[in-house]
Design a protein around this motif. Structure first.
Motif, short mmCIF file in Angstrom:
data_model
loop_
_atom_site.label_atom_id
_atom_site.label_comp_id
_atom_site.label_asym_id
_atom_site.label_seq_id
_atom_site.Cartn_x
_atom_site.Cartn_y
_atom_site.Cartn_z
N ARG A 139 12.70 27.09 61.69
CA ARG A 139 14.08 26.51 61.88
C ARG A 139 15.09 26.84 60.90
NH1 ARG A 139 16.74 21.23 64.23
NH2 ARG A 139 18.51 22.08 65.30
N LYS A 140 16.31 27.60 61.19
CA LYS A 140 17.28 27.76 60.21
C LYS A 140 18.44 27.19 60.75
CE LYS A 140 15.47 32.01 58.00
NZ LYS A 140 15.71 33.41 57.86
N VAL A 141 19.18 26.06 60.01
CA VAL A 141 20.16 25.40 60.51
C VAL A 141 21.50 25.73 59.73
CG1 VAL A 141 21.37 23.00 61.20
CG2 VAL A 141 18.85 23.32 61.63
N PRO A 142 22.36 26.43 60.04
CA PRO A 142 23.44 26.68 59.53
C PRO A 142 24.11 25.65 58.32
CG PRO A 142 23.75 27.72 61.54
CD PRO A 142 22.55 26.79 61.72
N ALA A 143 24.27 25.89 57.41
CA ALA A 143 24.98 24.88 56.32
C ALA A 143 25.54 25.52 55.31
CB ALA A 143 23.61 23.99 55.75
N PHE A 144 26.63 24.82 54.66
CA PHE A 144 27.20 25.08 53.16
C PHE A 144 26.30 24.61 52.30
CE2 PHE A 144 29.96 24.82 49.81
CZ PHE A 144 30.67 26.09 49.84
N VAL A 145 25.92 25.27 51.43
CA VAL A 145 24.95 25.02 50.33
C VAL A 145 25.67 25.07 48.87
CG1 VAL A 145 22.79 25.65 49.11
CG2 VAL A 145 23.01 26.15 51.56
N ASP A 146 25.35 23.97 48.17
CA ASP A 146 25.64 23.66 46.70
C ASP A 146 24.68 23.44 46.02
OD1 ASP A 146 28.15 22.96 45.02
OD2 ASP A 146 26.42 21.40 44.52
N ALA A 147 24.27 24.34 45.17
CA ALA A 147 22.99 24.43 44.41
C ALA A 147 23.37 24.39 42.67
CB ALA A 147 22.04 25.61 44.48
N TYR A 148 22.86 23.13 42.20
CA TYR A 148 23.15 22.95 40.66
C TYR A 148 22.02 23.14 40.15
CZ TYR A 148 25.28 21.03 36.65
OH TYR A 148 25.87 20.43 35.30
N PRO A 149 21.62 24.06 38.89
CA PRO A 149 20.52 24.06 38.37
C PRO A 149 20.74 23.14 36.93
CG PRO A 149 21.67 25.90 37.84
CD PRO A 149 22.59 25.26 38.83
N ASP A 150 19.70 22.18 36.74
CA ASP A 150 19.92 21.31 35.50
C ASP A 150 19.07 21.73 34.40
OD1 ASP A 150 17.37 20.58 36.06
OD2 ASP A 150 17.65 18.44 36.66
N ASP A 151 18.80 21.01 33.31
CA ASP A 151 18.11 21.44 32.14
C ASP A 151 16.83 21.11 32.21
OD1 ASP A 151 18.27 18.68 31.93
OD2 ASP A 151 19.29 18.69 30.06
N GLN A 152 16.19 20.75 33.36
CA GLN A 152 14.69 20.10 33.65
C GLN A 152 13.98 21.23 34.64
OE1 GLN A 152 13.07 17.68 32.16
NE2 GLN A 152 15.09 17.28 30.99
N ARG A 153 14.50 22.64 34.83
CA ARG A 153 13.98 23.47 35.55
C ARG A 153 13.85 23.05 37.10
NH1 ARG A 153 8.56 25.15 32.91
NH2 ARG A 153 8.38 22.96 32.51
N ARG A 154 14.96 22.41 37.39
CA ARG A 154 15.29 21.97 38.88
C ARG A 154 16.61 22.33 39.39
NH1 ARG A 154 14.56 15.43 37.25
NH2 ARG A 154 16.39 16.28 35.93
N VAL A 155 16.73 22.27 40.63
CA VAL A 155 17.82 22.77 41.37
C VAL A 155 18.25 21.57 42.26
CG1 VAL A 155 18.99 24.02 42.77
CG2 VAL A 155 17.54 25.14 41.45
N LEU A 156 19.40 21.17 42.08
CA LEU A 156 19.91 20.01 42.87
C LEU A 156 20.78 20.43 43.89
CD1 LEU A 156 20.67 17.47 39.71
CD2 LEU A 156 18.52 18.05 40.52
N VAL A 157 20.28 19.97 45.37
CA VAL A 157 21.17 20.66 46.22
C VAL A 157 21.47 19.78 47.35
CG1 VAL A 157 20.64 22.36 48.00
CG2 VAL A 157 19.21 22.46 45.96
N SER A 158 22.76 20.20 47.86
CA SER A 158 23.42 19.77 48.82
C SER A 158 23.39 20.61 50.26
CB SER A 158 24.71 18.94 48.66
OG SER A 158 25.76 19.86 48.59
N PHE A 159 23.06 20.36 51.33
CA PHE A 159 23.13 21.14 52.63
C PHE A 159 24.20 20.53 53.32
CE2 PHE A 159 18.99 21.77 51.02
CZ PHE A 159 19.03 23.19 50.95
N ARG A 160 25.47 20.86 53.40
CA ARG A 160 26.41 20.33 54.47
C ARG A 160 26.15 21.06 55.81
NH1 ARG A 160 31.79 20.10 50.89
NH2 ARG A 160 30.77 21.70 49.82
#
Length: 266
Positions: free
Chosen positions: A237-258
């Protein structure tokens, strides 16, 4: 749970590790707990913390176990939980509440509101809150999920193979071994997630993120990325969202899906 935790935190001499258990007058013991991060023994008033965990993880675990003690001491809240849930659903509800309690103990409302005003409910906000409060990004994620308004999912993502010590999180051994055997490019997966109270579902651990998704673009380029996209649930399932993806210095991406559920599924 938030009220119980906040009242407890306000009475503490500080929010350092030594102070967090002071209100319970519980003995704090660091020991080898195997796969577990911590445990609370109400009969002997002892909190056990894994000595192998990182200092940040130990601090969050301590606040989590303190929340277990606060929950056990509130008959009305316990009774409501047992009326609403049973079996594994009850266990999951208790663990969720204790995560909420831990975030409330470690992260005061003043700091949460300041970060939300500056960055909004975003991946960058998770990073800033983690740094400002000296807590793990997962702690910051839970706190933002409890404070942010609207239907929002938060997630911490990385490619399989990134050492768990760098992430402060674990991964599925079977999923990782499958990728290694196949020789395929290791996928970006959800390592941990949280959602606001307006969201009726969660983003499961090990959910794969498609390679053309803004989350993967942010990870591969090292630049913050976002825009209109979708939440890729494991079911397909794909639910429409506004995505904010922030890469940090630990090879992770911190994400919010509105979420933008009015548009329906893609």
């Amino acid at each position: 749970m938030q009220q119980l935790a906040r009242e407890y935190a306000q009475a503490l001499p500080g929010r350092d590790t030594d102070s967090l258990a002071a209100g319970l007058k519980a003995k704090l013991v660091y020991t080898d707990l195997g796969e577990r991060d911590g445990a609370y023994d109400p009969e002997h008033s002892v909190i056990l913390i894994s000595r192998r965990a990182s200092p940040q993880r130990q601090r969050f675990t301590l606040a989590h176990e303190v929340s277990h003690a606060l929950l056990l001491g509130d008959d009305d809240l316990l009774s409501e939980l047992h009326d609403r849930f049973e079996g594994q659903f009850l266990e999951d509800a208790i663990e969720t509440l204790c995560n909420v309690g831990a975030a409330a103990i470690l992260l005061p409302d003043e700091l949460l509101n300041e970060v939300l005003r500056r960055y909004g409910p975003s991946g960058r906000a998770m990073h800033a809150l983690s740094r400002r409060a000296d807590v793990s990004v997962s702690s910051a994620m839970y706190a933002l999920a409890s404070a942010a308004a609207g239907p929002i999912l938060f997630a911490i993502c990385s490619r399989l193979g990134v050492k768990s010590s760098a992430l402060g999180l674990s991964e599925s051994p079977s999923l990782r071994q499958k990728e290694v055997r196949s020789g395929a490019k290791r996928p970006v997966v959800v390592r941990s997630s949280a959602e606001t109270r307006d969201v009726k579902y969660s983003l499961s651990k090990d959910t794969r993120i498609p390679e053309d998704h803004p989350v993967v673009v942010a990870l591969d380029t090292g630049f913050e990325h976002g825009g209109r996209s979708y939440v890729p649930f494991r079911s397909g399932r794909k639910v429409p969202a506004f995505v904010d993806a922030y890469p940090d210095d630990q090879r992770r991406v911190l994400v919010s899906f509105r979420l933008d559920e009015k548009k329906g599924e893609e």
